[in-house]
Scaffold this motif. Structure first.
Motif, short mmCIF file in Angstrom:
data_model
loop_
_atom_site.label_atom_id
_atom_site.label_comp_id
_atom_site.label_asym_id
_atom_site.label_seq_id
_atom_site.Cartn_x
_atom_site.Cartn_y
_atom_site.Cartn_z
N MET A 137 -13.03 37.88 -1.68
CA MET A 137 -13.24 37.62 -0.26
C MET A 137 -12.86 38.83 0.59
O MET A 137 -11.90 39.55 0.29
N ALA A 164 -17.33 29.86 3.04
CA ALA A 164 -15.89 29.66 3.22
C ALA A 164 -15.59 29.03 4.57
O ALA A 164 -16.38 29.09 5.51
N THR A 217 -13.76 32.11 -4.21
CA THR A 217 -12.63 31.61 -3.42
C THR A 217 -11.50 31.07 -4.29
O THR A 217 -10.48 30.64 -3.76
N ASN A 245 -15.30 28.29 -7.30
CA ASN A 245 -15.88 29.26 -6.38
C ASN A 245 -17.07 28.67 -5.64
O ASN A 245 -17.56 27.57 -5.98
N SER A 301 -17.83 34.83 -2.21
CA SER A 301 -18.03 33.53 -2.84
C SER A 301 -16.92 33.14 -3.81
O SER A 301 -16.74 31.95 -4.09
N GLY A 335 -9.30 28.11 -3.43
CA GLY A 335 -8.54 28.13 -2.18
C GLY A 335 -7.19 28.79 -2.37
O GLY A 335 -7.06 29.81 -3.04
N CYS A 340 -7.31 27.57 1.97
CA CYS A 340 -7.71 28.86 2.52
C CYS A 340 -8.06 29.82 1.38
O CYS A 340 -7.25 29.99 0.48
N PRO A 341 -9.28 30.36 1.38
CA PRO A 341 -10.33 30.31 2.40
C PRO A 341 -11.18 29.04 2.38
O PRO A 341 -12.09 28.91 3.20
N THR A 342 -10.93 28.12 1.43
CA THR A 342 -11.69 26.88 1.36
C THR A 342 -10.89 25.87 0.55
O THR A 342 -9.98 26.24 -0.20
#
Length: 392
Positions: free
Chosen positions: A22, A125, A79, A118, A77, A82, A111-113
């Motif tokens: 990210m 996100a 992530t 992924n 992508s 998170g 965070c980020p999701t």
């Protein structure tokens, strides 16, 4: 001859690799053209801000009037399920390992999701909002986004951005009282956050949101967490704000703020307990300078409210206050300083000769732990000295 299947797999690897991790999209980062999406080097050699050629090149200064909502968004992508993130600032315009970082907002989990694994696209996100606390110094300095991923290798990500703060103060009082940025996984062998855990920062500050409430934990493992977690405090170098050309940054009018933010979740009802992490005292306020900087584009924020900021307990008479969460607890500030937590504040003082502060205890060379009553008397003497100096 290479098969079509192999070529397709290679293409997929290249495509996914180009967005493997990210990158902070907003605020616009320093060195945008040279910023890659990898984590910080495990050795910490590129801490802070992913040191590289052109690391502090500015393409856009992010305008951040106090109390006005800002957007935190990402591209990429991978992530990693998170994790937890923080936003911190230093008054340095070109931070180095000696720079101290102060937390203005923490995101626990999600965070980020909050998606497992992924993402399928590079723009999927989550987007978060934050605001610069009231009373922050006016001028141009540096913001950092840090991320501790939930799944995968134990890593720390960090992107930095140039910011211009207006509507604030002409001193560093509020800045100095903010908690230090948390650091871990640099290297993971010395201090790591467990995998599959949304890390609950031991000192997240007053502006904190829990974006994912499952798998939350505050444990750390490693041989030398004290030396790693203290890196966010650097050597206590706060730096001095710069003023962009044609704007002194002082005396700016604060933008009107809404009374209820649309983005914030309820504040934590119970502060996280210090489980052995080490926090360094904030440096004394540095005098504001009015040096000039090259004119660059400035982004436009949206109106919202501002979170409350921490204040030192009344009567301490000291501007050097290390925030803490458990009254009566011993807070180590390296091995040579300690403080007793008193109404959310630990006043730094030197340990006695022949002792050191380790894991929330004052230990003699022979391994014996000093009783709390001895520490309380030393603490009271330190407070008396601080009050005398304050009134002198």
């Amino acid at each position: 001859m290479v098969s079509l299947t192999a070529l397709a797999a290679l293409a997929a690897t290249v495509i996914s690799g180009s967005h493997a991790h990210m990158i902070m999209k907003s605020p616009v980062p320093y060195g945008k053209d040279s910023l890659n999406n990898s984590p910080l080097d495990d050795s910490g050699s590129d801490f802070p801000c992913k040191q590289r050629s052109g690391v502090y090149d500015i393409s856009e200064v992010n305008s951040m009037p106090v109390g006005v909502a800002q957007e935190l968004s990402f591209t990429g992508s991978a992530t990693h399920g998170g994790g937890s993130c923080q936003l911190s600032v230093t008054l340095d315009q070109e931070p180095d390992k000696d720079s101290e970082w102060k937390v203005i907002h923490s995101i626990v989990g999600g965070c980020p999701t909050s998606a497992a694994g992924n993402l399928a696209t590079t723009d999927g996100a989550s987007t978060f909002n934050f605001s610069m606390p009231e009373g922050m110094p006016n001028g141009q300095y540096t913001l950092a986004w840090t991320w501790f991923n939930k799944v995968g290798n134990r890593e720390m990500y960090m992107n930095c951005a140039p910011i211009k703060v207006t509507g604030g103060a002409d001193n560093n009082d509020v800045y100095s009282k903010l908690p230090d940025m948390f650091v871990a996984n640099l290297p993971a062998e010395e201090c790591a956050i467990p995998e599959n855990e949304n890390f609950d920062f031991p000192n997240p500050g007053d502006s904190v949101v829990t974006a994912e409430s499952t798998s939350v934990g505050a444990s750390l493992s490693g041989s030398n967490c004290a030396a790693v977690t203290i890196k966010g405090a650097g050597a206590g170098k706060a730096g001095s704000v710069a003023s962009p050309t044609g704007d002194s940054g002082a005396g700016a009018t604060s933008a009107p703020a809404q009374t209820t933010p649309a983005y914030a979740s309820p504040a934590k009802s119970t502060p996280a307990v210090n489980t052995g992490g080490v926090f360094a005292p904030g440096a004394s306020s540095a005098a504001q300078q009015t040096s000039s900087a090259a004119a660059v584009p400035v982004t436009t924020p949206v109106a919202a409210s501002t979170p409350a900021t921490a204040a030192a307990p009344a009567g301490t008479g000291s501007s050097s206050c290390v925030p803490c969460s458990t009254d009566g607890a011993v807070v180590c500030m390296g091995s040579s300083q300690f403080g007793l937590c008193n109404w959310g504040c630990a006043v730094p003082q030197a340990v006695a000769s022949g002792t050191s502060c380790t894991d929330g205890k004052i230990v003699r060379r022979d391994g014996r732990v000093l009783q709390r009553s001895h520490l309380r008397r030393a603490h009271d003497r330190a407070l008396a000295v601080a009050k005398h100096q304050h009134h002198a």
